[in-house]
Design an enzyme around this catalytic site. Sequence first.
Site, PDB file in Angstrom:
ATOM      1  N   ASP A  98       0.854  -1.197   0.000  1.00 47.26           N
ATOM      2  CA  ASP A  98       0.000   0.000   0.000  1.00 47.26           C
ATOM      3  C   ASP A  98       0.893   1.252   0.000  1.00 47.26           C
ATOM      4  O   ASP A  98       1.846   1.341   0.774  1.00 47.26           O
ATOM      5  CB  ASP A  98      -0.856  -0.061   1.280  1.00 47.26           C
ATOM      6  CG  ASP A  98      -1.945   0.987   1.318  1.00 47.26           C
ATOM      7  OD1 ASP A  98      -2.431   1.371   0.240  1.00 47.26           O
ATOM      8  OD2 ASP A  98      -2.319   1.401   2.426  1.00 47.26           O
ATOM      9  N   HIS A  99       0.583   2.194  -0.854  1.00 50.79           N
ATOM     10  CA  HIS A  99       1.326   3.464  -0.947  1.00 50.79           C
ATOM     11  C   HIS A  99       2.838   3.266  -1.082  1.00 50.79           C
ATOM     12  O   HIS A  99       3.616   3.853  -0.312  1.00 50.79           O
ATOM     13  CB  HIS A  99       1.026   4.359   0.264  1.00 50.79           C
ATOM     14  CG  HIS A  99      -0.382   4.849   0.274  1.00 50.79           C
ATOM     15  ND1 HIS A  99      -0.836   5.857  -0.535  1.00 50.79           N
ATOM     16  CD2 HIS A  99      -1.454   4.420   0.977  1.00 50.79           C
ATOM     17  CE1 HIS A  99      -2.137   6.048  -0.330  1.00 50.79           C
ATOM     18  NE2 HIS A  99      -2.537   5.184   0.579  1.00 50.79           N
ATOM     19  N   ASP A 120       2.622   5.032  -5.560  1.00 50.36           N
ATOM     20  CA  ASP A 120       1.846   6.246  -5.306  1.00 50.36           C
ATOM     21  C   ASP A 120       2.584   7.464  -5.846  1.00 50.36           C
ATOM     22  O   ASP A 120       3.405   8.073  -5.166  1.00 50.36           O
ATOM     23  CB  ASP A 120       1.586   6.385  -3.796  1.00 50.36           C
ATOM     24  CG  ASP A 120       0.716   7.590  -3.475  1.00 50.36           C
ATOM     25  OD1 ASP A 120       0.468   8.399  -4.391  1.00 50.36           O
ATOM     26  OD2 ASP A 120       0.282   7.725  -2.319  1.00 50.36           O
ATOM     27  N   GLY A 195      -7.138   8.633   7.594  1.00 48.22           N
ATOM     28  CA  GLY A 195      -7.153   8.975   9.015  1.00 48.22           C
ATOM     29  C   GLY A 195      -8.554   9.034   9.611  1.00 48.22           C
ATOM     30  O   GLY A 195      -9.548   8.687   8.950  1.00 48.22           O
TER      31      GLY A 195
HETATM   32  P1  13P Z   1      -8.206   4.949   6.331  1.00 45.70           P
HETATM   33  O1  13P Z   1      -7.251   5.844   7.047  1.00 45.70           O
HETATM   34  O2  13P Z   1      -9.514   5.629   6.061  1.00 45.70           O
HETATM   35  O3  13P Z   1      -8.423   3.634   7.018  1.00 45.70           O
HETATM   36  O4  13P Z   1      -7.591   4.626   4.893  1.00 45.70           O
HETATM   37  C1  13P Z   1      -6.696   3.572   4.718  1.00 45.70           C
HETATM   38  C2  13P Z   1      -6.065   3.576   3.378  1.00 45.70           C
HETATM   39  O5  13P Z   1      -6.444   4.257   2.460  1.00 45.70           O
HETATM   40  C3  13P Z   1      -4.919   2.708   3.209  1.00 45.70           C
HETATM   41  O6  13P Z   1      -4.342   2.855   1.947  1.00 45.70           O
HETATM   42  O1  G3H Z   2      -3.057   4.850   3.667  1.00 46.40           O
HETATM   43  C1  G3H Z   2      -2.243   4.716   4.573  1.00 46.40           C
HETATM   44  C2  G3H Z   2      -2.384   3.634   5.560  1.00 46.40           C
HETATM   45  O2  G3H Z   2      -3.301   3.977   6.545  1.00 46.40           O
HETATM   46  C3  G3H Z   2      -1.064   3.194   6.086  1.00 46.40           C
HETATM   47  O3  G3H Z   2      -0.576   4.001   7.077  1.00 46.40           O
HETATM   48  O4  G3H Z   2       1.662   4.615   6.145  1.00 46.40           O
HETATM   49  O5  G3H Z   2       1.100   4.968   8.563  1.00 46.40           O
HETATM   50  O6  G3H Z   2       1.471   2.662   7.681  1.00 46.40           O
HETATM   51  P1  G3H Z   2       1.025   4.070   7.383  1.00 46.40           P
HETATM   52 ZN    ZN Z   3      -4.449   4.941   1.244  1.00 50.53          ZN
END
Ligand code: 13P
Ligand code: G3H
Ligand code: ZN
Length: 385
Positions: A98-99, A120, A195
């Site tokens: 993720d990201h 990203d 968040g």
């Molecule tokens: P939330 O902070 O809304 O749970 O979003 C999580 C997210 O987008 C992870 O990539």
């Molecule tokens: O979208 C982001 C997720 O909530 C992951 O959070 O980068 O703090 O691990 P993090």
């Molecule tokens: Zn995200």
Amino acid sequence: MPLVPMRAILEATEKYNYAQGAFNVNAVAQAKAVIEVHEMFRSAAIIQGADLANAFMGGRADFANGTLEDKKVGANNIANAVKKYAENSPIPVALHLDHGKNIDSCIAAMDGGYTSVMIDGSSLPFEENIELTREVVKLAHPRGVTVEGELGVLAGVEDHVFSATSTYTNPLDAVEFIRKTGVDALAISYGTKHGANKGAGAVLRKEIAIATKECLRHEGLFCALVSHGSSTVPQYIVKEINALGGTLTDAHGISKEQLKEVSRLGIAKINVDTDIRLAVTRNLRELFWYNPELRTHASIAPIYQLLESRTSDFDPRVFLPPIMPTLMYGDIPDEDVAKVVACIEKGVREVVGTLIVEFDSVGKAPLVEQVTLEEMAERYRKAGI
Ligand code: 13P
Ligand code: G3H
Ligand code: ZN
């Protein structure tokens, strides 16, 4: 069964018109619980390790400063746990970065065993985002690995903000981006926000998803749309945290009703992290509140102290570093730590179970094709993407 490329799960959502939750993990116990609860509901599972989660799982309590080396170690730890639990599971499981911050992060994840990566590039100018994302696709598809990109910036939460300063995704740009990069999935900006402070009454601009999907159909392109920042921030959990000594303010999420609606209108993947963090934090506070004797038990007393001193935090990574080996490898050295692990697992089950039902992936596991990474790589090769 072996992990599947995320694309296999996304294709099923497109074919049968539902959405798949994608849940972030930062501990072995969370990966275990995410798989178990999906199994219970006979849903496929998408587990996400964020770039910073990899740093944390690489042993960096100060994960924001994690190095590439930390991320490599953490990616391995997460992948090992996910593979271990998925192996004995009857449901298809994909592990997604993720990201992903840059190409190195994506490579570290793929080398560690991730079957999908997000790059990203949303903060870059359009052409640079295309270039970076295309590079990742060129590295990932020959390995059968799925790629998610991002276009638009998740900031605005107000539906009427649609001006020159808007950062919402332009559907026409999205189609061009997808055509030029060959991504399998695209995160769009349409009113969500990361968040716990998304603003009260956030309204999603669902027309962005509808228009993008419609254009993609006309162009004969496959791409799954992703809704980031989609936690619902359950108000009952916020109230419970505050009644147990927390001090959360202005915490609001995206309504379940809107997420349900967009899951029928072209959103294929819905990312949730914050809700899990909130439920785990509530459980940790509750453990020490109702069992005061645990506050001085050696192995977990430092967790209690952190909960006491960091009342406005709700990221379990703030409270749990005292049991780092448990988070990284699943070790359970004593019965007090076992109680903390139970808090983590229960929090995941509560939130993830609810959302599997809301997003309608219940019972859909058998609809996901059991394709291997090698087979997927061959498909990309033949399709020239
Ligand atoms: P939330 O902070 O809304 O749970 O979003 C999580 C997210 O987008 C992870 O990539
Ligand atoms: O979208 C982001 C997720 O909530 C992951 O959070 O980068 O703090 O691990 P993090
Ligand atoms: Zn995200």
